[in-house]
Design a protein around this motif. Structure first.
Motif, PDB file in Angstrom:
ATOM      1  N   TYR A  28       0.766  -1.245   0.000  1.00 12.18           N
ATOM      2  CA  TYR A  28       0.000   0.000   0.000  1.00 12.18           C
ATOM      3  C   TYR A  28       0.798   1.295   0.000  1.00 12.18           C
ATOM      4  CZ  TYR A  28      -3.980  -2.973   1.087  1.00 12.18           C
ATOM      5  OH  TYR A  28      -4.958  -3.941   1.049  1.00 12.18           O
ATOM      6  N   LYS A  29       2.087   1.263   0.271  1.00 13.69           N
ATOM      7  CA  LYS A  29       2.837   2.509   0.441  1.00 13.69           C
ATOM      8  C   LYS A  29       2.809   3.387  -0.803  1.00 13.69           C
ATOM      9  CE  LYS A  29       5.866   1.205   4.194  1.00 13.69           C
ATOM     10  NZ  LYS A  29       7.268   1.009   4.614  1.00 13.69           N
ATOM     11  N   MET A  30       3.043   2.806  -1.962  1.00 15.68           N
ATOM     12  CA  MET A  30       3.027   3.615  -3.187  1.00 15.68           C
ATOM     13  C   MET A  30       1.619   4.112  -3.505  1.00 15.68           C
ATOM     14  SD  MET A  30       5.882   2.028  -5.737  1.00 15.68           S
ATOM     15  CE  MET A  30       5.394   0.325  -5.607  1.00 15.68           C
ATOM     16  N   ILE A  31       0.616   3.328  -3.155  1.00 13.97           N
ATOM     17  CA  ILE A  31      -0.774   3.741  -3.381  1.00 13.97           C
ATOM     18  C   ILE A  31      -1.116   4.927  -2.483  1.00 13.97           C
ATOM     19  CG2 ILE A  31      -3.191   3.016  -3.206  1.00 13.97           C
ATOM     20  CD1 ILE A  31      -2.156   0.140  -3.863  1.00 13.97           C
ATOM     21  N   ILE A  32      -0.680   4.875  -1.236  1.00 11.96           N
ATOM     22  CA  ILE A  32      -0.890   5.999  -0.312  1.00 11.96           C
ATOM     23  C   ILE A  32      -0.205   7.244  -0.853  1.00 11.96           C
ATOM     24  CG2 ILE A  32      -0.294   6.892   1.985  1.00 11.96           C
ATOM     25  CD1 ILE A  32      -0.646   3.919   2.980  1.00 11.96           C
ATOM     26  N   ALA A  37      -0.315  12.524  -3.462  1.00 17.89           N
ATOM     27  CA  ALA A  37       0.167  13.373  -4.555  1.00 17.89           C
ATOM     28  C   ALA A  37      -1.009  13.960  -5.331  1.00 17.89           C
ATOM     29  CB  ALA A  37       1.071  12.573  -5.486  1.00 17.89           C
ATOM     30  N   GLU A  38      -2.059  13.171  -5.508  1.00 16.68           N
ATOM     31  CA  GLU A  38      -3.240  13.624  -6.253  1.00 16.68           C
ATOM     32  C   GLU A  38      -4.024  14.697  -5.497  1.00 16.68           C
ATOM     33  OE1 GLU A  38      -4.801  12.673  -9.360  1.00 16.68           O
ATOM     34  OE2 GLU A  38      -2.730  12.073  -9.695  1.00 16.68           O
ATOM     35  N   HIS A  39      -4.136  14.532  -4.187  1.00 15.12           N
ATOM     36  CA  HIS A  39      -5.018  15.403  -3.395  1.00 15.12           C
ATOM     37  C   HIS A  39      -4.295  16.379  -2.477  1.00 15.12           C
ATOM     38  CE1 HIS A  39      -8.668  13.330  -4.657  1.00 15.12           C
ATOM     39  NE2 HIS A  39      -7.957  12.222  -4.583  1.00 15.12           N
ATOM     40  N   LYS A  40      -2.983  16.282  -2.400  1.00 15.06           N
ATOM     41  CA  LYS A  40      -2.137  17.144  -1.559  1.00 15.06           C
ATOM     42  C   LYS A  40      -2.293  16.860  -0.066  1.00 15.06           C
ATOM     43  CE  LYS A  40      -0.854  19.378  -5.260  1.00 15.06           C
ATOM     44  NZ  LYS A  40      -0.237  18.455  -6.171  1.00 15.06           N
ATOM     45  N   VAL A  41      -3.524  16.879   0.446  1.00 17.85           N
ATOM     46  CA  VAL A  41      -3.791  16.635   1.866  1.00 17.85           C
ATOM     47  C   VAL A  41      -5.014  15.739   1.980  1.00 17.85           C
ATOM     48  CG1 VAL A  41      -4.463  17.696   4.061  1.00 17.85           C
ATOM     49  CG2 VAL A  41      -2.878  18.899   2.548  1.00 17.85           C
ATOM     50  N   LEU A  42      -4.882  14.680   2.800  1.00 16.58           N
ATOM     51  CA  LEU A  42      -6.025  13.788   3.045  1.00 16.58           C
ATOM     52  C   LEU A  42      -6.044  13.375   4.508  1.00 16.58           C
ATOM     53  CD1 LEU A  42      -5.914  11.373  -0.039  1.00 16.58           C
ATOM     54  CD2 LEU A  42      -7.700  13.034   0.475  1.00 16.58           C
ATOM     55  N   ARG A  43      -7.242  13.109   4.983  1.00 19.25           N
ATOM     56  CA  ARG A  43      -7.410  12.556   6.321  1.00 19.25           C
ATOM     57  C   ARG A  43      -7.431  11.035   6.225  1.00 19.25           C
ATOM     58  NH1 ARG A  43     -12.178  15.863   9.048  1.00 19.25           N
ATOM     59  NH2 ARG A  43     -11.473  14.658  10.828  1.00 19.25           N
ATOM     60  N   HIS A  44      -7.295  10.377   7.370  1.00 17.23           N
ATOM     61  CA  HIS A  44      -7.206   8.912   7.431  1.00 17.23           C
ATOM     62  C   HIS A  44      -8.358   8.232   6.692  1.00 17.23           C
ATOM     63  CE1 HIS A  44      -7.238   4.869   9.169  1.00 17.23           C
ATOM     64  NE2 HIS A  44      -5.975   5.065   9.491  1.00 17.23           N
ATOM     65  N   ASN A  45      -9.578   8.623   7.019  1.00 17.40           N
ATOM     66  CA  ASN A  45     -10.734   7.964   6.396  1.00 17.40           C
ATOM     67  C   ASN A  45     -10.851   8.284   4.906  1.00 17.40           C
ATOM     68  OD1 ASN A  45     -11.607   6.468   8.589  1.00 17.40           O
ATOM     69  ND2 ASN A  45     -12.865   8.135   9.390  1.00 17.40           N
ATOM     70  N   ILE A  72       5.991  11.240   4.612  1.00  7.35           N
ATOM     71  CA  ILE A  72       4.729  11.961   4.784  1.00  7.35           C
ATOM     72  C   ILE A  72       4.759  12.754   6.086  1.00  7.35           C
ATOM     73  CG2 ILE A  72       3.378  10.287   3.446  1.00  7.35           C
ATOM     74  CD1 ILE A  72       2.147   9.351   6.096  1.00  7.35           C
ATOM     75  N   LEU A  73       3.930  13.773   6.116  1.00  4.39           N
ATOM     76  CA  LEU A  73       3.793  14.622   7.295  1.00  4.39           C
ATOM     77  C   LEU A  73       2.421  14.371   7.906  1.00  4.39           C
ATOM     78  CD1 LEU A  73       4.874  17.030   8.988  1.00  4.39           C
ATOM     79  CD2 LEU A  73       3.690  18.518   7.373  1.00  4.39           C
ATOM     80  N   ARG A  74       2.408  14.165   9.201  1.00  6.05           N
ATOM     81  CA  ARG A  74       1.158  13.999   9.946  1.00  6.05           C
ATOM     82  C   ARG A  74       0.931  15.284  10.730  1.00  6.05           C
ATOM     83  NH1 ARG A  74      -0.672  12.422  15.100  1.00  6.05           N
ATOM     84  NH2 ARG A  74      -2.444  10.984  15.016  1.00  6.05           N
ATOM     85  N   PRO A  82     -10.835  15.063  17.348  1.00  6.25           N
ATOM     86  CA  PRO A  82      -9.506  15.314  16.813  1.00  6.25           C
ATOM     87  C   PRO A  82      -9.472  15.168  15.289  1.00  6.25           C
ATOM     88  CG  PRO A  82      -9.491  13.450  18.341  1.00  6.25           C
ATOM     89  CD  PRO A  82     -10.886  13.933  18.245  1.00  6.25           C
ATOM     90  N   ARG A  83      -8.677  15.994  14.643  1.00  3.37           N
ATOM     91  CA  ARG A  83      -8.534  15.928  13.193  1.00  3.37           C
ATOM     92  C   ARG A  83      -7.056  15.781  12.864  1.00  3.37           C
ATOM     93  NH1 ARG A  83      -9.872  21.199  10.328  1.00  3.37           N
ATOM     94  NH2 ARG A  83      -7.754  21.299   9.582  1.00  3.37           N
ATOM     95  N   VAL A  84      -6.741  14.830  11.998  1.00  4.29           N
ATOM     96  CA  VAL A  84      -5.368  14.592  11.569  1.00  4.29           C
ATOM     97  C   VAL A  84      -5.348  14.587  10.045  1.00  4.29           C
ATOM     98  CG1 VAL A  84      -3.425  12.983  11.614  1.00  4.29           C
ATOM     99  CG2 VAL A  84      -4.868  13.231  13.635  1.00  4.29           C
ATOM    100  N   GLU A  85      -4.380  15.304   9.474  1.00  6.51           N
ATOM    101  CA  GLU A  85      -4.234  15.349   8.023  1.00  6.51           C
ATOM    102  C   GLU A  85      -2.834  14.854   7.648  1.00  6.51           C
ATOM    103  OE1 GLU A  85      -7.130  19.135   7.024  1.00  6.51           O
ATOM    104  OE2 GLU A  85      -4.953  19.424   6.971  1.00  6.51           O
ATOM    105  N   TYR A  86      -2.775  14.218   6.476  1.00  9.13           N
ATOM    106  CA  TYR A  86      -1.517  13.689   5.963  1.00  9.13           C
ATOM    107  C   TYR A  86      -1.197  14.341   4.631  1.00  9.13           C
ATOM    108  CZ  TYR A  86      -2.250  10.115   9.488  1.00  9.13           C
ATOM    109  OH  TYR A  86      -2.453   9.467  10.673  1.00  9.13           O
ATOM    110  N   SER A  87       0.091  14.598   4.423  1.00  7.22           N
ATOM    111  CA  SER A  87       0.562  15.146   3.158  1.00  7.22           C
ATOM    112  C   SER A  87       1.973  14.629   2.910  1.00  7.22           C
ATOM    113  CB  SER A  87       0.547  16.672   3.190  1.00  7.22           C
ATOM    114  OG  SER A  87       1.376  17.152   4.232  1.00  7.22           O
ATOM    115  N   LEU A  88       2.438  14.772   1.672  1.00  5.41           N
ATOM    116  CA  LEU A  88       3.798  14.363   1.346  1.00  5.41           C
ATOM    117  C   LEU A  88       4.790  15.424   1.806  1.00  5.41           C
ATOM    118  CD1 LEU A  88       3.321  13.008  -2.293  1.00  5.41           C
ATOM    119  CD2 LEU A  88       3.710  11.664  -0.228  1.00  5.41           C
ATOM    120  N   THR A  89       5.927  14.979   2.304  1.00  2.00           N
ATOM    121  CA  THR A  89       7.016  15.893   2.637  1.00  2.00           C
ATOM    122  C   THR A  89       7.817  16.170   1.362  1.00  2.00           C
ATOM    123  OG1 THR A  89       8.527  14.072   3.094  1.00  2.00           O
ATOM    124  CG2 THR A  89       7.236  14.912   4.970  1.00  2.00           C
ATOM    125  N   GLU A  90       8.790  17.045   1.449  1.00  2.00           N
ATOM    126  CA  GLU A  90       9.685  17.284   0.308  1.00  2.00           C
ATOM    127  C   GLU A  90      10.364  15.983  -0.097  1.00  2.00           C
ATOM    128  OE1 GLU A  90      10.226  19.971  -1.674  1.00  2.00           O
ATOM    129  OE2 GLU A  90       8.518  20.833  -0.613  1.00  2.00           O
TER     130      GLU A  90
END
Length: 119
Positions: A28-32, A37-45, A72-74, A82-90
């Motif tokens: 799943y790592k490449m899929i995540i 990359a497609e959405h810039k920021v996504l939450r867990h669900n 990735i950045l959490r 609580p709200r948590v968002e994930y995005s790609l780091t540099e």
């Protein structure tokens, strides 16, 4: 493979190739990374719905590993609920050309192309 990528007599895990595989290998790592990359920021669900076939626990484990590897950045927001968002780091973004090359290879060599390969 070029000789410098996986030199003879060197364990795969001790090469740049092995290191890269250790970061993005797995189901799943490449899929995540693709969805981030497609959405810039996504939450867990949102990620879980996008992937569709991953369990809550598996996604949590993959996200923790990607975060520990600096891909990735959490970002946690102190609110209720609580709200948590994930995005790609540099560092994670630097892997996108590799993912794009894999996509291009798949488009050129996908199922229809396999039918023309001599056996």
């Amino acid at each position: 493979m070029s000789e410098s990528c996986v030199p003879t007599g060197v364990a795969l895990k001790d090469t740049g190739f092995g290191y890269t595989l250790s970061l993005i290998g797995g189901k799943y790592k490449m899929i995540i990374m693709y969805w981030l990359a497609e959405h810039k920021v996504l939450r867990h669900n949102e990620l879980r719905r996008s992937i569709g076939t991953i369990s809550f626990k598996s996604l949590s484990v993959m996200l923790k590993e990607l975060e520990a590897d600096g891909l990735i950045l959490r970002k946690e927001f102190p609110q209720v609920p609580p709200r948590v968002e994930y995005s790609l780091t540099e560092r994670g973004l630097s892997l996108l050309p590799l993912l794009n090359m894999m996509c291009e290879w798949g488009e050129k060599n996908g199922l229809p192309a396999l039918e023309t390969v001599p056996r």
